[in-house]
Write an enzyme that holds these catalytic residues in place. Structure first.
Site, short mmCIF file in Angstrom:
data_model
loop_
_atom_site.label_atom_id
_atom_site.label_comp_id
_atom_site.label_asym_id
_atom_site.label_seq_id
_atom_site.Cartn_x
_atom_site.Cartn_y
_atom_site.Cartn_z
N TYR A 23 0.83 -1.22 0.00
CA TYR A 23 0.00 0.00 0.00
C TYR A 23 0.86 1.26 0.00
CZ TYR A 23 -4.34 -2.56 0.45
OH TYR A 23 -5.41 -3.37 0.20
N TYR A 155 -13.89 -4.24 3.73
CA TYR A 155 -12.53 -4.73 3.48
C TYR A 155 -12.39 -6.08 4.16
CZ TYR A 155 -7.57 -5.36 3.20
OH TYR A 155 -6.33 -5.90 2.93
N ASP A 255 -16.49 -11.34 9.90
CA ASP A 255 -15.05 -11.12 9.75
C ASP A 255 -14.59 -10.30 10.95
OD1 ASP A 255 -12.51 -10.25 9.19
OD2 ASP A 255 -12.98 -9.46 7.19
N LYS A 284 -5.75 -10.89 13.21
CA LYS A 284 -4.83 -9.88 13.73
C LYS A 284 -4.46 -10.04 15.21
CE LYS A 284 -5.54 -6.40 10.24
NZ LYS A 284 -6.70 -6.14 9.39
#
Ligand SMILES: *Cc1c(COP(=O)(O)O)cnc(C)c1O
Length: 443
Positions: A23, A155, A255, A284
């Site tokens: 990114y 996302y 998610d 994460k």
């Protein structure tokens, strides 16, 4: 610990030659407006540069460092596991760290999620869920259920499968020709008005009722759409969505890659709506930020849909899935949540963050602020979300100069510190942000 001597200038030079960053506009990296920090060590919320400067990690190293860097429990568990076994395949083999972690994840997540599939990162956790939902219907009497429904601004990762259910045009548009069909409905979180989520739910309901016969699953980020700019919506939307999916027999994929492990104030965001998704994706915070790792939890119904002949096998898996070192780290993360009052401390920090955000919200360069648990966000400028905007990057630079790493999402400056951040560290982070916003935005 003494840091190995690193020559920062030479390291940056070698980086520009050999490393391709995620990114990152390429020319801006090769000809940067200012030099990026070279990080030599990380401990707690502190990053130490090769020059010996200290930066508060205000974004939890891209939202993973829920327990801070090098958490003592996690580090000790990894050391112990390291000496025993670093890795062994899951194909046909069993190891205790993976079994223990699966048992504990099943116990910690909402009731009804009974089986754990391991993979490597957030994208694969979602990819697993998408493929499990799709294959379930293929072999359990509804092969016409092939389409996924997701939210604008969603996302879910960067694989082609997860990009297909993504809804951020800047990131996802170029891959359009490679993606599969997804039904996209309005985000419940884009507008600040209090009841916009009700309207957004109505839009989802109308669409889902019309298309349910061909929908495999609805995929959502519970409570907070992270990459879209930390957009937030209330638990009532999730509760209504669960009820609608039940009525129409459509799977619900939660998610929780970002919001899981205490980020929103509960261990998992779905708890706030009292719902159990059919599939839940974790990554994460799963290892507290120590190692890449992921788990997808599934209900007994979905697991049982793969029983029967060998042709019903879930033909999916990664080389490093169930990595014992990562399992050991994740088990230590659960120990920390069970034994160290991590959530209670994060609630206290969330209140302190709310006070600071109220102050920052009065700045003329700020259009609004928002918060869920220990996720805080400040919208700069006129409130439009522009990922490529320079405003956020000016604040980023001003914060670096003052000792904080606050990588923005376009015009959104956000705070995702370790849940274990100390009160004085949080105060310092918020003060740095305030000063950086004052310096970088027009009054
Ligand atoms: C970060 C993120 C992912 C992707 O995780 P990676 O580990 O970067 O592949 C998926 N879903 C959500 C909600 C995320 O925030």
């Amino acid at each position: 610990m003494t840091a190995p001597t690193i020559d920062p200038a030479a390291t940056r030079e070698r980086d520009r030659r050999f490393v391709w960053h995620p990114y990152q506009p390429t020319d801006r990296w090769l000809n940067p407006p200012f030099e990026p920090p070279v990080i030599a060590e990380a401990e707690g919320v502190w990053l130490t540069t090769a020059e010996g400067d200290r930066l508060i990690d205000g974004v939890g190293s891209w939202w993973v460092s829920n327990l801070g860097h090098g958490h003592p429990r996690v580090r000790a568990a990894m050391h112990e596991q390291l000496d025993r076994m670093c890795h062994v395949a899951m194909a046909g083999l069993v190891h205790e760290p993976a079994v223990r972690l699966a048992e504990r994840l099943v116990a910690a997540t909402p009731p009804g999620l009974d089986h754990v599939f391991y993979s490597d990162d957030g994208s694969t956790a979602v990819e697993v869920a998408i493929r499990a939902a799709f294959q379930y219907w293929q072999q359990n009497g509804a092969p016409e259920r092939t389409v996924f429904l997701s939210l604008a601004g969603a996302y879910h990762g960067d694989t082609i499968g997860t990009v297909s259910v993504g809804g951020i045009p800047l990131f996802h548009r170029v891959f359009g020709p490679l993606t599969f069909e997804t039904i996209q409905v309005p985000s419940p979180a884009v507008r600040p008005d209090d009841d916009w989520h009700v309207e957004a739910f109505d839009a989802l309901e109308t669409r889902l009722r019309a298309e349910a016969h061909r929908v495999a699953a609805v995929v959502i980020e519970p409570l907070v759409q992270g990459a879209a700019g930390m957009l937030m919506y209330p638990p009532s939307y999730l509760a209504r969505l669960r009820a609608l999916c039940d009525e129409l027999d459509v799977f619900l994929i939660a998610d929780e890659v970002f919001v899981g492990f205490g980020r929103t104030g509960t261990l998992f965001a779905c708890e706030q709506a009292g719902i159990t998704p059919d599939l839940m994706c974790l990554s994460k915070g799963l290892t507290g930020g120590a190692l890449p790792f992921a788990a997808t939890l599934a209900t007994g119904r979905i697991f049982d849909g793969f029983r029967g002949g060998g042709d019903r096998t879930f033909f999916y898996g990664h080389s490093y899935c169930g990595n014992p070192l990562a399992c050991a780290a994740a088990n230590a993360v659960l120990d920390a949540f069970e034994q160290d009052d991590v959530l209670a401390a994060s609630h206290a920090r969330a209140e302190e963050m709310a006070d600071a955000l109220a102050r920052i919200g009065e700045h003329p360069g700020v259009s609004r602020t928002r918060q869920t648990g220990l996720i805080g966000a400040v919208q700069l400028g006129d409130g439009s979300s522009d990922y490529a905007s320079e405003l956020g990057w000016r604040v980023y630079k001003a914060a670096l100069d003052r000792g904080a790493y606050l990588r923005p999402l376009g015009n959104v400056i956000y705070f995702v510190p370790a849940l274990t951040i100390e009160p004085d560290e949080l105060a310092q982070l918020m003060h740095i942000a305030e000063a950086a916003i004052t310096e970088a935005t027009p009054a």
